[in-house]
Scaffold this motif. Structure first.
Motif, mmCIF file in Angstrom:
data_model
loop_
_atom_site.group_PDB
_atom_site.id
_atom_site.type_symbol
_atom_site.label_atom_id
_atom_site.label_comp_id
_atom_site.label_asym_id
_atom_site.label_seq_id
_atom_site.Cartn_x
_atom_site.Cartn_y
_atom_site.Cartn_z
ATOM 1 N N LYS A 64 10.217 8.652 4.728
ATOM 2 C CA LYS A 64 10.216 10.009 5.298
ATOM 3 C C LYS A 64 11.034 10.949 4.408
ATOM 4 C CE LYS A 64 11.347 12.443 9.625
ATOM 5 N NZ LYS A 64 11.893 12.271 10.989
ATOM 6 N N LEU A 65 12.214 10.493 3.986
ATOM 7 C CA LEU A 65 13.078 11.328 3.134
ATOM 8 C C LEU A 65 12.423 11.577 1.772
ATOM 9 C CD1 LEU A 65 16.598 9.793 3.925
ATOM 10 C CD2 LEU A 65 15.591 11.881 4.855
ATOM 11 N N TRP A 66 11.679 10.599 1.281
ATOM 12 C CA TRP A 66 10.969 10.768 0.013
ATOM 13 C C TRP A 66 9.929 11.891 0.152
ATOM 14 C CZ3 TRP A 66 5.778 10.300 -1.256
ATOM 15 C CH2 TRP A 66 5.472 10.294 -2.633
ATOM 16 N N LEU A 67 9.193 11.895 1.264
ATOM 17 C CA LEU A 67 8.195 12.948 1.503
ATOM 18 C C LEU A 67 8.846 14.329 1.526
ATOM 19 C CD1 LEU A 67 6.048 11.184 4.241
ATOM 20 C CD2 LEU A 67 5.179 11.959 2.031
ATOM 21 N N VAL A 79 1.334 7.764 10.450
ATOM 22 C CA VAL A 79 2.079 9.023 10.325
ATOM 23 C C VAL A 79 2.426 9.284 8.861
ATOM 24 C CG1 VAL A 79 4.260 10.181 10.884
ATOM 25 C CG2 VAL A 79 2.980 9.021 12.677
ATOM 26 N N PHE A 80 2.895 8.221 8.176
ATOM 27 C CA PHE A 80 3.223 8.368 6.755
ATOM 28 C C PHE A 80 2.002 8.837 5.959
ATOM 29 C CE2 PHE A 80 2.928 6.435 2.513
ATOM 30 C CZ PHE A 80 3.997 7.061 1.888
ATOM 31 N N VAL A 81 0.864 8.188 6.193
ATOM 32 C CA VAL A 81 -0.361 8.524 5.446
ATOM 33 C C VAL A 81 -0.813 9.952 5.747
ATOM 34 C CG1 VAL A 81 -2.818 7.975 5.164
ATOM 35 C CG2 VAL A 81 -1.122 6.142 5.192
ATOM 36 N N ASN A 82 -0.676 10.377 6.996
ATOM 37 C CA ASN A 82 -1.078 11.747 7.369
ATOM 38 C C ASN A 82 -0.237 12.788 6.619
ATOM 39 O OD1 ASN A 82 -3.069 10.825 9.052
ATOM 40 N ND2 ASN A 82 -1.843 10.994 10.922
ATOM 41 N N TYR A 83 1.080 12.568 6.601
ATOM 42 C CA TYR A 83 1.953 13.508 5.890
ATOM 43 C C TYR A 83 1.724 13.427 4.378
ATOM 44 C CZ TYR A 83 4.671 14.712 10.054
ATOM 45 O OH TYR A 83 5.063 15.195 11.283
ATOM 46 N N ARG A 88 0.836 -1.206 0.000
ATOM 47 C CA ARG A 88 0.000 0.000 0.000
ATOM 48 C C ARG A 88 0.874 1.261 0.000
ATOM 49 N NH1 ARG A 88 -3.504 -3.747 1.540
ATOM 50 N NH2 ARG A 88 -5.750 -3.335 1.554
ATOM 51 N N GLN A 89 1.968 1.216 0.781
ATOM 52 C CA GLN A 89 2.875 2.371 0.795
ATOM 53 C C GLN A 89 3.544 2.557 -0.570
ATOM 54 O OE1 GLN A 89 4.903 1.117 4.588
ATOM 55 N NE2 GLN A 89 4.887 3.304 4.943
#
Length: 485
Positions: free
Chosen positions: A475-478, A438-442, A395-396
């Motif tokens: 995180k770095l990708w975001l 957290v990933f989905v929220n950002y 999904r990620q």
């Protein structure tokens, strides 16, 4: 000839084992009958595949009992008899790989007062174990059990000092074994709690009441042959307790590589999995150091290959998790040729049931790492999700692919799906769910800022991401995508 245990076992035997089993069945000493031997000779014609769909019970019955009407009960009885013989063959073969049968010989010689024969056999046992690796736990347990007749013979001679010395060895072997096992269980604590939600850990309770440092100091002082195995386990346990401090891991890695050249394959394989798990954990906690952790994993994998341990000799198979980790690691390091070579060399050792799906997963990883997103998406649609953790990962990956391919509308549906998934699945540990949440929220904020072309939202997102203390995947990708808005 479906649903027969004997076929399932025979399919796993290698050519050498098939030959040995053939000799075993032919031996009247082990209870083989003429009909069992004939039944085996008919089954052997289907070697090496033992394809159950091609094995006809009726055809075999006709060859064994020409002119008689087919009787399924007879075939079942023969199959059961051959299966029991196969179990006996396997038991004897596995026991012969150890020195444990010598324990019964030693007890026999002692009970018959054949002391000269006892001493000769004991010298042979001692010589054998001096050549064995102390990292092999099987050796410790074998030595523990073999001490029983040695204590008894010393008692027969009425030499109290020798009885005491042999008794102390008996305890030492099992204490070293138990301590090593408990320290390994401590290293698995992070998997138990952070991944599977298993909280109770007997090892943790045990180590609250023992001073391991003092014990290690005593082993060093006495130059115990087991100091290295305890020191390795201790270093790995401390490494897991201090995941961001590489000091203990590096000590363990150095010791293992040094010992690995002569280590028992199974022992080195098991200890390697502990080291790889530490790297995987570190990778999830310190995203900025990911290349360093991947380099450590690659070093361990390459050493496993070098000493011919990556494929389990007894099963001629490779662990699918280890296979995937190795392939992904080469990908993450950008060593695509090594990744492809690994895939081509070792995929044939994967279990046939999961081989195709595992290869597809590797092809997806390779396409994703090369930023071939359209190809990655096509491969992803062909992968069968195996468990909840695969569902999290894919999904990620899918969210990232949708973003890279500018499939913004699709991201909204998937974000909603992921949030529902998180609500409905408490099998996954709280920590992993939090990281995905957290990933989905950002990610949602990134999509929002992109769609609205809002500079303020972009700046707020970058500020929050750089302030965020939790380490989570991508995180770095975001951050990189937010900076490019």
């Amino acid at each position: 000839m479906k649903n027969f245990s004997i076929i399932k076992v025979l399919k796993t035997l290698n050519p050498s084992e098939i030959k040995d089993f053939d000799r075993f069945v032919r031996s009247p000493y082990f209870g083989s009958s003429a009909y069992l031997l004939k039944f085996w000779q008919e089954l052997k014609k289907y070697y090496p595949d033992f394809d159950e769909s091609k094995i006809s019970r009726e055809r075999i019955f006709k060859r064994l009992y020409p002119g008689k009407s087919y009787n399924d009960a007879t075939i079942r009885k023969l199959s059961s008899g051959l299966f029991k013989m196969c179990e006996e063959y396997i038991s004897i073969s596995e026991i012969k790989k150890t020195k444990l049968p010598d324990r019964y010989l030693l007890m026999f010689y002692r009970s018959r007062h054949l002391h000269n024969l006892y001493d000769t056999k004991w010298n042979d046992v001692e010589t054998y174990y001096k050549k064995q690796d102390e990292f092999d736990f099987l050796v410790l347990t074998e030595k523990h059990f073999l001490q029983v007749p040695q204590i008894q013979i010393a008692s027969d001679k009425k030499k109290n000092k020798e009885v005491f010395a042999e008794r102390m060895k008996y305890y030492e072997y099992i204490i070293i074994y138990i301590l090593s096992i408990l320290m390994q269980e401590q290293t698995r604590k992070y998997v138990n709690i952070e991944v599977y939600n298993f909280e109770k850990n007997i090892a943790e309770e045990f180590f609250k009441n023992i001073n391991l440092e003092n014990f290690l100091a005593e082993l060093e002082k006495e130059s115990s042959p087991f100091k290295d195995v305890i020191r390795f386990n201790y270093n790995m346990m401390k490494a897991f307790q201090q995941p961001k401090n590489p000091e203990y891991f590096l000590k363990a890695k150095k010791l293992m590589i040094k010992k690995g050249k002569n280590a028992a394959p199974k022992a080195f394989y098991m200890y390697s999995t502990l080291m790889i798990n530490w790297c995987l954990r570190g990778r999830s906690l310190n995203s900025s150091d990911t290349p360093l952790y991947n380099r450590h994993i690659a070093d361990i994998i390459e050493f496993l290959i070098k000493i011919n341990v990556i494929v389990e000799p007894s099963t001629n198979a490779i662990d699918p998790t280890l296979f995937s980790i190795a392939f992904q690691t080469y990908n993450y390091l950008g060593e695509f040729r090594k990744a492809e070579k690994f895939l081509n060399t070792f995929s044939k050792y994967l279990n046939e049931r999961i081989r195709e799906n595992t290869i597809k997963a590797c092809e997806f990883d390779l396409a994703f790492s090369r930023e071939e997103y359209q190809k990655a998406l096509e491969i992803l649609s062909q992968i069968k999700e195996v468990d909840y953790y695969d569902r999290i990962n894919y999904r990620q990956y899918k969210l990232i692919i949708f973003y890279e391919l500018d499939m913004i509308q699709d991201t909204h549906y998937l974000i909603h799906s992921v949030r529902q998934f998180l609500k409905e699945n408490d099998i996954i540990s709280k920590e992993l769910r939090n990281k995905l949440r957290v990933f989905v929220n950002y990610y949602s904020k990134l999509i929002d800022a992109k769609e609205k072309k809002d500079e303020k939202k972009k700046d707020e997102l970058l500020f929050e991401l750089k302030k965020e203390k939790m380490e989570f995947p991508f995180k770095l990708w975001l951050v990189s995508k937010a900076e490019k808005l």
